[in-house]
Design a protein around this motif. Structure first.
Motif, PDB file in Angstrom:
ATOM      1  N   SER A   1      -9.556  -8.220   4.851  1.00 60.07           N
ATOM      2  CA  SER A   1      -9.266  -7.119   5.774  1.00 60.07           C
ATOM      3  C   SER A   1      -8.833  -7.728   7.100  1.00 60.07           C
ATOM      4  CB  SER A   1     -10.517  -6.259   5.975  1.00 60.07           C
ATOM      5  OG  SER A   1     -11.486  -6.995   6.716  1.00 60.07           O
TER       6      SER A   1
ATOM      7  N   LYS B   1      -4.000  -6.047   3.233  1.00 60.31           N
ATOM      8  CA  LYS B   1      -4.410  -6.056   1.828  1.00 60.31           C
ATOM      9  C   LYS B   1      -3.223  -6.366   0.909  1.00 60.31           C
ATOM     10  CE  LYS B   1      -8.442  -3.007   2.153  1.00 60.31           C
ATOM     11  NZ  LYS B   1      -9.376  -4.097   1.797  1.00 60.31           N
ATOM     12  N   LYS B   2      -2.056  -5.786   1.211  1.00 66.96           N
ATOM     13  CA  LYS B   2      -0.865  -6.045   0.387  1.00 66.96           C
ATOM     14  C   LYS B   2      -0.454  -7.510   0.481  1.00 66.96           C
ATOM     15  CE  LYS B   2       2.614  -3.210   0.240  1.00 66.96           C
ATOM     16  NZ  LYS B   2       3.716  -2.272   0.614  1.00 66.96           N
TER      17      LYS B   2
ATOM     18  N   ASP C   1      -0.541   3.075  14.031  1.00 70.93           N
ATOM     19  CA  ASP C   1      -1.683   3.479  13.226  1.00 70.93           C
ATOM     20  C   ASP C   1      -2.391   2.247  12.671  1.00 70.93           C
ATOM     21  OD1 ASP C   1      -3.520   4.608  11.526  1.00 70.93           O
ATOM     22  OD2 ASP C   1      -2.078   5.817  10.405  1.00 70.93           O
ATOM     23  N   GLU C   2      -3.653   2.092  13.023  1.00 68.79           N
ATOM     24  CA  GLU C   2      -4.410   0.932  12.562  1.00 68.79           C
ATOM     25  C   GLU C   2      -4.518   0.869  11.036  1.00 68.79           C
ATOM     26  OE1 GLU C   2      -7.431   4.157  13.651  1.00 68.79           O
ATOM     27  OE2 GLU C   2      -5.554   3.355  14.468  1.00 68.79           O
ATOM     28  N   LYS C   3      -4.432   2.029  10.393  1.00 71.08           N
ATOM     29  CA  LYS C   3      -4.509   2.046   8.927  1.00 71.08           C
ATOM     30  C   LYS C   3      -3.308   1.341   8.304  1.00 71.08           C
ATOM     31  CE  LYS C   3      -7.320   6.242   8.493  1.00 71.08           C
ATOM     32  NZ  LYS C   3      -7.480   6.481   9.941  1.00 71.08           N
ATOM     33  N   GLN C   4      -2.161   1.386   8.985  1.00 71.03           N
ATOM     34  CA  GLN C   4      -0.986   0.653   8.523  1.00 71.03           C
ATOM     35  C   GLN C   4      -1.263  -0.837   8.473  1.00 71.03           C
ATOM     36  OE1 GLN C   4       2.418   1.993  11.023  1.00 71.03           O
ATOM     37  NE2 GLN C   4       3.565   1.748   9.129  1.00 71.03           N
TER      38      GLN C   4
ATOM     39  N   ALA D   1       6.289  -6.882   6.201  1.00 67.75           N
ATOM     40  CA  ALA D   1       5.792  -5.622   6.760  1.00 67.75           C
ATOM     41  C   ALA D   1       6.757  -5.107   7.821  1.00 67.75           C
ATOM     42  CB  ALA D   1       4.397  -5.823   7.367  1.00 67.75           C
TER      43      ALA D   1
ATOM     44  N   GLN E   1      -4.215  -2.297   8.243  1.00 66.73           N
ATOM     45  CA  GLN E   1      -5.181  -2.547   7.166  1.00 66.73           C
ATOM     46  C   GLN E   1      -4.486  -2.599   5.809  1.00 66.73           C
ATOM     47  OE1 GLN E   1      -7.642   0.844   8.048  1.00 66.73           O
ATOM     48  NE2 GLN E   1      -9.135  -0.363   9.214  1.00 66.73           N
ATOM     49  N   ARG E   2      -3.554  -1.663   5.604  1.00 65.12           N
ATOM     50  CA  ARG E   2      -2.838  -1.583   4.329  1.00 65.12           C
ATOM     51  C   ARG E   2      -2.017  -2.844   4.075  1.00 65.12           C
ATOM     52  NH1 ARG E   2      -1.803   3.752   5.187  1.00 65.12           N
ATOM     53  NH2 ARG E   2       0.214   3.279   6.142  1.00 65.12           N
ATOM     54  N   TYR E   3      -1.297  -3.280   5.083  1.00 62.34           N
ATOM     55  CA  TYR E   3      -0.404  -4.419   4.893  1.00 62.34           C
ATOM     56  C   TYR E   3      -1.156  -5.744   4.823  1.00 62.34           C
ATOM     57  CZ  TYR E   3       3.916  -1.796   4.935  1.00 62.34           C
ATOM     58  OH  TYR E   3       4.943  -0.951   4.577  1.00 62.34           O
TER      59      TYR E   3
END
Length: 326
Positions: free
Chosen positions: A275, A262-263, A253-256, A129, A258-260
């Motif tokens: 999560s 999961k990846k 960004d907290e969404k970043q 990441a 979350q995305r990584y």
């Protein structure tokens, strides 16, 4: 000559909601969520004024959410919280039916917990990441912090010498102290050194002010420029604050994250739903397996009620052979 005075037109209902939320220092995400639900509630009831409605309209709206939109009980309760805020805080209407309104019961489920081997595989894949996301993911597991507690971490609250992190204004508005694993000391030093170079550059460009809650900004007018108040995990680029319209660095960004997470879980072959919060549950489970007592774990996690920690303890059956940590 007669002086003509004109009064400002009354604010629209949703603008009043936003003003009240900001007065109470709620987060921007809470503001957007409450405004969205209140708007949906009013539109669902034919744009009638809220004071013309009562328990029947609220119940009908919540039933519609459950039976036709199939929302979860937590989402339904979120909608109800927004409606209660509208009546109690914005309209200052105390209606008897509000107090007796029964919230939907959230189904009790055991938290998802990864094994230590699964966590290590996830953390290995998270190394790909972009910085500082990989470090943030390791920090979530190594400290048991909630996602927003980690991305909002301030420089002054990292205690490298004591191997501690002070979590400010956690859930329920409480402060607490959690551990900082030995394995994260050097990565955190590196991150702080990079962050200090950015801070020096921000000072030079006049874009150093960091967001502070209104009460703190008033009490400490110079704090927003000081090194200690800066976000540890700041965004690489400047952005315009949606409320103040000031251009400055926000936190990542907290969404970043979350995305990584999961990846990394997918790359590690983990089939459990994973999560950032899963890493918090895994941290708690693994340190319980390592021999920490439940009261200590409760303090590290910031749980108000020990029963919440007990729910996690139910997952602990046999000691883990490879221990816990970041």
């Amino acid at each position: 000559m007669e002086t003509i005075t004109t009064s400002a037109p009354p604010k629209k209902r949703l603008d009043q909601v936003r003003d009240k939320i900001r007065f109470k220092h709620y987060s921007l995400s809470t503001e957007d969520t409450y405004v969205s639900w209140i708007k949906q509630f009013i539109l669902f009831n034919g744009k009638r004024h809220p004071t013309e409605m009562g328990a029947a309209e609220v119940e009908r709206f919540l039933t519609y959410l459950a039976t036709e939109r199939h929302v979860s009980s937590s989402t339904q309760n979120q909608a109800l919280s927004a409606i209660l805020f509208l009546y109690r805080d914005v309209l200052a209407v105390q209606l008897p039916w509000l107090d007796g309104f029964e919230r939907s019961k959230k189904p009790r489920r055991l938290p998802v917990v990864l094994t230590t081997a699964e966590v290590q595989q996830l953390l290995k894949h998270a190394e790909s990441a972009p910085p500082p996301i990989g470090l943030l993911i390791r920090l979530l597991y190594g400290t048991g912090m909630r996602l927003m507690e980690a991305v909002r971490l301030r420089v002054k609250d990292v205690e490298l010498s004591r191997k501690e992190i002070v979590v400010r204004d956690g859930k329920g508005g409480k402060d607490r102290v959690t551990m900082l694993p030995e394995s994260l000391l050097e990565p955190m030093r590196t991150q702080l050194a990079l962050r200090k170079s950015w801070h020096d550059e921000d000072l030079r460009l006049g874009k150093v002010d960091v967001w502070l809650p209104d009460a703190l900004a008033v009490k400490y007018p110079n704090a927003a420029r000081e090194w200690g108040w800066q976000y540890v995990f700041a965004a690489a680029n400047y952005s315009v604050d949606l409320r103040s319209k000031v251009e400055r660095r926000h936190h990542v960004d907290e969404k970043q994250v979350q995305r990584y997470v999961k990846k990394a879980a997918a790359a590690a072959g983990i089939v459990k739903p994973t999560s950032p919060h899963t890493l918090r549950h895994s941290f708690a489970t693994h340190i319980l397996q390592a021999g920490y007592d439940i009261r200590t774990v409760q303090e590290l996690l910031g749980h108000s009620d020990v029963s919440t920690t007990v729910t996690i303890q139910r997952e602990v059956k046999t000691p883990s052979p490879d221990g816990a940590g970041g």
